[in-house]
Design a protein around this motif. Sequence first.
Motif, PDB file in Angstrom:
ATOM      1  N   CYS A 100      48.377  34.111  29.590  1.00  0.00           N
ATOM      2  CA  CYS A 100      47.799  34.321  30.734  1.00  0.00           C
ATOM      3  C   CYS A 100      48.257  35.403  31.462  1.00  0.00           C
ATOM      4  O   CYS A 100      47.755  36.436  32.113  1.00  0.00           O
ATOM      5  N   SER A 101      49.782  35.339  31.713  1.00  0.00           N
ATOM      6  CA  SER A 101      50.405  36.584  32.306  1.00  0.00           C
ATOM      7  C   SER A 101      50.255  37.714  31.814  1.00  0.00           C
ATOM      8  O   SER A 101      50.002  38.985  32.472  1.00  0.00           O
ATOM      9  N   ALA A 102      50.530  38.023  30.308  1.00  0.00           N
ATOM     10  CA  ALA A 102      50.364  39.090  29.553  1.00  0.00           C
ATOM     11  C   ALA A 102      48.787  39.722  29.712  1.00  0.00           C
ATOM     12  O   ALA A 102      48.725  40.827  30.039  1.00  0.00           O
ATOM     13  N   PHE A 103      48.081  38.688  29.592  1.00  0.00           N
ATOM     14  CA  PHE A 103      46.345  39.171  29.851  1.00  0.00           C
ATOM     15  C   PHE A 103      46.444  39.783  31.303  1.00  0.00           C
ATOM     16  O   PHE A 103      45.644  40.953  31.373  1.00  0.00           O
ATOM     17  N   VAL A 104      46.697  39.414  32.202  1.00  0.00           N
ATOM     18  CA  VAL A 104      46.624  39.742  33.440  1.00  0.00           C
ATOM     19  C   VAL A 104      47.280  41.229  33.864  1.00  0.00           C
ATOM     20  O   VAL A 104      46.607  42.069  34.457  1.00  0.00           O
TER      21      VAL A 104
ATOM     22  N   LEU B 178      44.273  28.054  33.112  1.00  0.00           N
ATOM     23  CA  LEU B 178      42.909  28.683  33.029  1.00  0.00           C
ATOM     24  C   LEU B 178      42.000  28.426  34.157  1.00  0.00           C
ATOM     25  O   LEU B 178      41.026  29.552  34.380  1.00  0.00           O
ATOM     26  N   ASP B 179      42.127  27.717  35.275  1.00  0.00           N
ATOM     27  CA  ASP B 179      41.487  27.576  36.459  1.00  0.00           C
ATOM     28  C   ASP B 179      41.706  28.857  37.418  1.00  0.00           C
ATOM     29  O   ASP B 179      40.729  29.173  37.890  1.00  0.00           O
ATOM     30  N   GLU B 180      42.859  29.420  37.314  1.00  0.00           N
ATOM     31  CA  GLU B 180      43.062  30.476  38.278  1.00  0.00           C
ATOM     32  C   GLU B 180      42.917  31.772  37.528  1.00  0.00           C
ATOM     33  O   GLU B 180      42.838  32.763  38.384  1.00  0.00           O
ATOM     34  N   ILE B 181      43.325  31.930  36.373  1.00  0.00           N
ATOM     35  CA  ILE B 181      43.085  33.467  35.720  1.00  0.00           C
ATOM     36  C   ILE B 181      41.806  34.142  36.119  1.00  0.00           C
ATOM     37  O   ILE B 181      42.054  35.242  36.448  1.00  0.00           O
ATOM     38  N   HIS B 182      40.601  33.366  36.190  1.00  0.00           N
ATOM     39  CA  HIS B 182      39.399  34.241  36.434  1.00  0.00           C
ATOM     40  C   HIS B 182      39.526  35.031  37.570  1.00  0.00           C
ATOM     41  O   HIS B 182      38.795  36.047  37.853  1.00  0.00           O
TER      42      HIS B 182
END
Length: 418
Positions: A363-367, A395-399
Amino acid sequence: VGTHQEAIREDSESEAVVPGESPDCEWARLPQELLLHIFQYLPLLDRAYASQVCRRWNQAFHMPELWRCFEFELNQPASSYLKATHPDLIKQIIKRHSNHLQYVSFKVDSSTESAEAACDILSQLVNCSLKTLGLISTARPSFMEVPKSHFISALTVVFVNSKSLSSLKIDDTPVDDPSLKVLVANNSDTLKLLKMSSCPHVSPAGILCVADQCHGLRELALNYHLLSDELLLALSSEKHVHLEHLRIDVVSENPGQHFHTIKKSSWDAMVRHSPKFNLVMYFFLYEEEFGPFFNEEIPVTHLYFGRSVSKEVLGRVGLHCPRLVELVVCANGLRPLDEELIRIAKHCTQLSAIGLGECEVSCSAFVEFVKMCGRRLSQLSIMEEVLIPDHKYSLDEIHWEVSKHLGRVWFPDMMPTW
């Protein structure tokens, strides 16, 4: 309901209104332009039934404008779930409207019978002047099982009689070099799109013939084995065409297949000649077959990986594809693509669309990737299972974080959209 031939008979005398409607609602008096618009949205069989309502509806059914664009659906009921165009309707359409047909496609199933029926229809289009022709097989082998002479003879009828073809899609067919010469001899001034992947009887010489004669060619789609330095240099010549789209299928039929290398100088010549051309490449290879690709700079703009592709190859993409606009990775394995994605964001400064499935990214790399690309990411299709939660994002925070950098609401996909 009567037979299909009766459905399109011209001598209907009825002026009846639709049963159950009030006398004030006289469907027969609808303006002809409105009728034509309605008929264009009807499936063929429903269109034929509607022609029985009254004389004016029958006249609308036979208006030339209604038959400029037509798709012949040919399949065997025992082996296909697709609806077929009824043979009686086909006969009537060819008899009455062959000279009106301009945009025609044939959709056939995998059976030889359906492909042969399509060839028989093509052979009858002697009064036509087609602008586009598409031969679409919903499954192999279809046209490849038809005797080559039968197919070539039928196709040549269209090439010779049309003389104004602008778009030709003949993937997975036994078309050959001599038939391509007939094509360009009769349609060289009008041909703009030629799509002919998986045509084993065509050689690079046949493609060069098209490139040499069809100066209006704007889009070309073919298999990688037909691509050569010679062809690219011919396409780059000042006296030849200015391609807007070059689509290349790189497909492995057997594991371990050998693929040749295209020189960087040949690609450079293409870019100098047509700086804005799109190079679209579809890769369906096994991992060990990627050796000849992405070792030097390549001007690919749209890149689609249909089979598993390694981290190493994606790393090379990030280094050697500066013109990349769209990237789709359908499968990779279970090793996260964090570094590769960041490298692509850093070096592929025109990237505006990406799709990821059956691979992993933290998730960090995707952001970070989204932050680097910013709002130019107009299409971001990421399967939910691709994203791996870490110490910074769940997953709840990334969007929310991704939406902030995109400037619009974004959620991971539950199903792929590509």
